[in-house]
Design an enzyme around this catalytic site. Sequence first.
Site: not given
Ligand code: NAP
Length: 497
Positions: A265, A299
């Site tokens: 997602e 998102c």
């Molecule tokens: P993110 O930086 O990609 O982080 C999401 C999750 O992944 C967090 O738990 C983060 O951990 C972890 N993560 C980060 N780098 C990683 C790596 N190299 N390996 C494994 N895990 C890793 O995203 P965010 O800033 O939290 O959330 C915003 C994004 O999520 C936006 O793009 C939004 O559109 C998307 N989103 C999508 C949906 C959907 O259903 N499509 C819903 C909500 C949000 P840490 O935070 O602990 O570093």
Amino acid sequence: MTVTTVTAEREQELLQSVPTGLLIDGAWRDASSGKTLDVHDPATGKVLLSIQDGNSDDAMAALDAAAAAQRDWALTAPRERAEILRRGFDLVTERAEDFALLMTLEMGKPLAEARGEVTYGAEFLRWFSEETVRHYGRYFTSPEGKNKMIVTHKPVGPSLLITPWNFPLAMATRKVAPAVAAGCTMVLKPAKLTPLTSMLFAQVMQEAGLPAGVLNVVAGSSASAISGPLMKDSRLRKVSFTGSTPVGVKLMQDAANNVLRTSMELGGNAPFLVFADADLDAAVEGAMAAKMRNMGEACTAANRFLVHEDVAVEFKAKFAAALQALNPARGTEPESTVGPIIDGGARDDIHQLVQDSVAAGAEVVTGGQPKDGDGYFYIPTLLSVGNDNPILSEEIFGPVAPVTTFATEEEAIELANASQYGLASYIYTKDVNTMFRVSEQIEFGLVGFNAGVISNASAPFGGVKQSGLGREGGAEGIEEYTTVQYIGMADPYAAKR
Ligand code: NAP
């Protein structure tokens, strides 16, 4: 519901009740490194709590527990799993005020919105409780009549669930509930910015009767240190991720090496189309919900307002007035209608997007600045932009609404599809034929028709293109955690045919 300011004593009492360890094999443990990690309040910048900082050793211990629990868990009766989920729903609902306040404290959203997330998030537990006992296979005679065919579903196996910070409860329940329903064990890795809600939720699921090892929770300062070794381990069978597209792509690359099932997602860039015949007051109400819920940090947030040129002036005036009426304040304050941005870096990124947009010709109709004072607030902003403005191709993830115009339906469709993303979209028109024609041609997994909020546990949620793979919720959600087994059986009547 009485509307009162939350006292400092109430906040402290709640925070002290939240487990701060790592949940591994049914016990809350300290991190093996002995390190801790601070969790902050984005409305003040102050530390709320310190939690255990899990690392790769802790992650492996969690996977050991999940792998050891998988066989017995898969053999439990569906009714047993259903009733654990149902008790989880009851307990989260009983503690709705605690969950709402905790999310407001660690994520920033106003309490009223946090209560809405509790209702939405809890519903995944109830929905998948009901789905658990209605997940059927097939039994039929093969076309030439020689075999009986049995098609059945099995749990895919130990799963890694990675969640983002923006919906701390709902993103966890949307993954944990179908995994429980299907009979999978799991390691949940919440985002380090908002891990507290997941910890309280895991404790509630223990109280609901989830056996040791089924749900393990490891939060930590390095996401890749936690996920990296698990993604290489052949006992892991699935990764379900919600977050940004670049991280999702990296996880898919890692998943390929271990041939893991994936659900992704990812990011969005939702168009919000307003046709000339639309009810403009309803469109503005929908625009406020689709843009401003969660401070635009969703998102599904409307990211590009595409408005027919005949109604654009009136739409912008009404939308700007509604944005100006909002009150950015700490989410615990009764008068707060917009919370802070999650942290200072994210707020700076939003302001940079606005400045770049203005440099490319955007007019600031209202807002356009961070708010002075404590915390990371950004003033709700409306930009009037040309349809080639760079902000239209960025996921803003903040309270900024760029509005541009179109002249024809074809142009509206072309503008809507001019994005690498394909998650949510919104269409405002009084003509159902317009809605069907446009829906048919736009490349998005979700369409809101005269509705600004459409996420629902009973509906399949997910995107196309760079917005991801798979669906969460609905009848589809449980399939993401199952694998199909086919049994071909000699048909005892074959000789008589
Ligand atoms: P993110 O930086 O990609 O982080 C999401 C999750 O992944 C967090 O738990 C983060 O951990 C972890 N993560 C980060 N780098 C990683 C790596 N190299 N390996 C494994 N895990 C890793 O995203 P965010 O800033 O939290 O959330 C915003 C994004 O999520 C936006 O793009 C939004 O559109 C998307 N989103 C999508 C949906 C959907 O259903 N499509 C819903 C909500 C949000 P840490 O935070 O602990 O570093």
